[in-house]
Each structure stands twice: as C-alpha cells, then as structure tokens.
Design an enzyme around this catalytic site. Structure first.
Site, PDB file in Angstrom:
ATOM      1  N   SER A   6       0.536  -1.532   0.140  1.00 34.55           N
ATOM      2  CA  SER A   6       0.494   0.467   0.156  1.00 34.55           C
ATOM      3  C   SER A   6       0.727   0.835  -0.349  1.00 34.55           C
ATOM      4  O   SER A   6       1.620   1.851   0.564  1.00 34.55           O
ATOM      5  CB  SER A   6      -0.791  -0.328   1.481  1.00 34.55           C
ATOM      6  OG  SER A   6      -1.411   1.134   1.800  1.00 34.55           O
ATOM      7  N   ALA A   7       1.100   2.488  -1.193  1.00 38.34           N
ATOM      8  CA  ALA A   7       1.560   3.293  -0.858  1.00 38.34           C
ATOM      9  C   ALA A   7       1.229   4.240  -0.265  1.00 38.34           C
ATOM     10  O   ALA A   7       2.556   4.944   0.129  1.00 38.34           O
ATOM     11  CB  ALA A   7       0.705   4.059  -2.409  1.00 38.34           C
TER      12      ALA A   7
ATOM     13  N   CYS B 254      -6.961   0.732  13.540  1.00 43.26           N
ATOM     14  CA  CYS B 254      -8.079   0.112  13.830  1.00 43.26           C
ATOM     15  C   CYS B 254      -9.698   0.189  14.785  1.00 43.26           C
ATOM     16  O   CYS B 254     -10.631  -0.048  15.159  1.00 43.26           O
ATOM     17  CB  CYS B 254      -8.642  -0.567  13.042  1.00 43.26           C
ATOM     18  SG  CYS B 254      -7.435  -1.275  11.301  1.00 43.26           S
TER      19      CYS B 254
END
Ligand SMILES: *Cc1c(COP(=O)(O)O)cnc(C)c1O
Length: 382
Positions: free
Chosen positions: A200-201, A326
């Site tokens: 993921s960038a 999260c």
C-alpha cells in the site's frame, strides 16, 4: 491539535513533495483515460506502464506481475476471497496467523461464514509464526496460506522466506501481507518464495487509496472487479493514474534511500528502547528485539490505560497509537497483544510508536520525557 511529533508512521505516512510533484499533472491537465486511443489517453497509459516497471524493479519482479489496487485492504481481500474462492472445488482449508491485519482476518471470517475451514496459527511471545506449525497445520484440502511479512502493531518480521520454501511444490498458494515491509526492508521477489504479496502506497510516503498486488507469473488470479479490460481484465475500473504514478515515485525513493534510512531508524529505535528501559519502571518491549521493522517501538506499561496515556501525550503534541489504529475508541486489548501473551496488568497499557524518515533524536528525547511525565501522572491517579 496537530502532531508536533508524529510517531505513527505505521498508521500512515506523509506524502513526499517529489511524490506530489509527480502526481500533479495527472490531477489536472493530463486527465486522459488510459483506455482511449488519442494521444492524451495513450500518455496516461504510458505513465501507468512506466509506474508498473518502476514498482517491479523496486521489488525485483516483472512488470506483468504487478496489479494495481486501491490499497492494502483490497489486495488482501482479493487474495483471501478470490484466490481461495476459485480453489473451493479443490479444498476449503486456509491457514493464517492470529496476528494478521484485520483486512486478512475479517476476510477469513467471511469465508468461514461461507463454510470454509480456517486455521489461525498461534505465535510465540515475540509474535513469530513457527515454520513447523505451518507444516503441522497442512491438510489435504489446504489451498492457501497467508502469513504477513511485518506486523503492523509489534513490528515482528516473520520467517516468510522459510515458510515459502517449506510450502514449495505442494500446490498450495502462499500469500504475504507486506504492507508494513515494502519500502522499509529489502524485498526481492526473485528470491522470496511467495506467490502473492500485498502493498500500500500510503505506508511508504505515497498517496492514500492506491496499492498493488504482486502475483507471481502463472499463478491463478481470478478477476476481482468485473468490467473493463484494465489490469488485464482482472481489476476493472478507470485507473487512478495520479495515485499510481505517485506510488511508483514514492517506492523508487524509498528503495533508493533504504540503505541509509533503515540503519538510521534502527539506531534511533535502539536508542529509544534503551532510554525507556532505563527510565520508566515496569515496562516491556513487545515484539522481537531485532527481528522487527526498523521504526517500530511497541511497549506495554504496567497498570496504565493506553487510551488515557495517548490523550496526555497528545497534549504534548505527540501522536502515537494504542495497538492498531483500527482499534481507536476501544480500550480493548488488541488481538496481537493478546496473541503474544502480554500479562494482564501490562496488556491495557500497550502503545505503539512508529518512526519515519523525518524522525530525529531530539523528537525521541522529547517523547521519552513526555512519556515519563504522563506515566507518573497516571500512576499517581491510581
Ligand atoms: C495499513 C495496513 C493494511 C491496510 O492497507 P490500506 O492501504 O490502508 O487499506 C493492511 N495490512 C497491513 C499490515 C497494514 O499495515
């Protein structure tokens, strides 16, 4: 309140100015759709393919093995749901670990509801998945094994190369969630025996909402999004050209600067841990002492509530996390802290500091000083 000292690079990283610069044309004048025939569209297509080559080169892969996605969660979902889904007539048993990211765990739970069999492997007190435990869990109907490369909470680096080697020639797909590892530690797809890898960038100073899935040549890859013929028909939808270009720029910078950023972060991390050890009583370092991501420091402090601690730290301008991002709003002990068996009086006081290329020694000193003060305050309230 802004983050004067940003200690949450595992949650996300700031975009580099070079990345923004590379993206800018594609947000404005170069708005062509890569599926169109005229020159502006073809320029977009060329930029996407150039980005694919850059990314492939950064991880020692072939451009045809890179599929663009919207990020780590999508890449994880794609493999768990679709790669396993396609093999359901061969078998419905999947092996993963108890400390995976929720993008893996919740996808697995979803498959369980559909009647799949899941094995969630235990880890040791450092958070390491034992290769033997993977082999012991194998069944005739096992189709997929997914073990992360680097843990997002405690930073533990898993023996992915060993697990991959042990699984070789068994006809079982092996996936690794390398979202925390790509751009942080060297990864060569030519040498790492994995079939699928997620990245993921925004975890390596690229933009949010873009990532990729590495799929080794000739491995099965069912379509994830049906529609147009983008990403060779596997993932339809007009491409996020700016995001893809930004991700490639970010990864190429991360890769070329890794040889000095990584040892620098390791030194800072060790300094950080040493100061904590000597200056705050009753703390423990979570994760492995050295098999860990360069910028990760995760500690548990006895008799402290992490949420209260984070509030006090933020008053000092320090941004950090309790467990994974999260879990915000819950004082519940994270599944990772639980899995490594942190004692009950320590577990609720687990906080994660993750450093990045901008972090310096002064910031660490300030963080430790603030931590000492905050812990003292909270302990006096007992
Ligand atoms: C951040 C993260 C993800 C999710 O990536 P997104 O691009 O935010 O969807 C998945 N796995 C790990 C290990 C992560 O750290």
């Amino acid at each position: 309140m802004s983050c004067k000292i940003y200690m949450d690079h595992a949650a996300t990283t700031e975009m580099l100015p070079e990345v923004r610069e590379a993206m800018e044309p594609y947000l404005m004048e170069e708005y062509g759709n890569a599926s169109t025939a005229y020159e502006m569209g073809q320029r977009a297509k060329d930029s996407i393919e150039k980005a694919r080559r850059t990314i492939a080169e950064a991880i020692d892969a072939n451009p045809e093995e890179i599929f663009f996605t919207s990020g780590g969660s999508e890449s994880d979902n794609w493999v768990i749901k679709n790669v396993a889904g396609e093999k359901k007539h061969v078998g419905r048993h999947i092996i993963t670990s108890k400390i995976e990211h929720h993008a893996i765990l919740r996808s697995c739970q979803y498959l369980e509801e559909l009647g799949y069999d899941l094995t969630y492997l235990d880890v040791d007190s450092y958070g390491i998945v034992d290769v033997e435990s993977v082999l012991a869990a194998l069944r005739k109907d096992t189709t997929l094994v997914s073990i992360m490369t680097g843990n997002n909470e405690i930073g533990t680096i898993e023996p992915v190369a060993e697990i991959g080697a042990a699984l070789k020639n068994r006809g079982i797909a092996f996936h690794t969630d390398a979202v925390q590892a790509v751009g942080q530690i060297p990864l060569s797809m030519r040498h790492l025996p994995v079939d699928y890898l997620s990245a993921s960038a925004h975890k390596f100073h690229g933009p949010k909402g873009v990532g990729f899935l590495f799929v080794r040549k000739d491995r099965d890859l069912p379509s994830f999004i049906h529609g147009g013929s983008q990403e060779r028909g596997k993932r339809a939808g007009t491409e996020n050209v700016a995001g893809i270009v930004g991700m490639a720029t970010a990864l190429s910078i991360a890769t070329s600067e890794m040889y000095y950023v990584r040892p620098r972060l390791v030194r800072l991390r060790n300094y950080f841990v040493e100061r904590l050890r000597h200056e705050i009583p009753d703390i423990r370092l979570n994760g492995h002492p050295y098999k860990r991501l360069p910028g990760n420091v995760n500690i548990s402090i006895r008799g402290i509530d992490a949420t209260s601690l984070l509030v006090l730290l933020e008053e000092d301008g320090i941004c950090a996390s309790a467990g994974s991002a999260c879990n915000t709003g819950q004082t519940r002990v994270s599944h990772v802290i639980e899995a490594i068996g942190v004692p009950e009086d320590y577990a609720p006081g687990s906080v994660r500091f993750t450093m990045g290329r901008q972090t310096n020694r002064r910031q660490i000193d300030e963080t430790v000083d603030s931590l000492k003060r905050c812990v003292k305050i909270l302990r006096q309230q007992e």
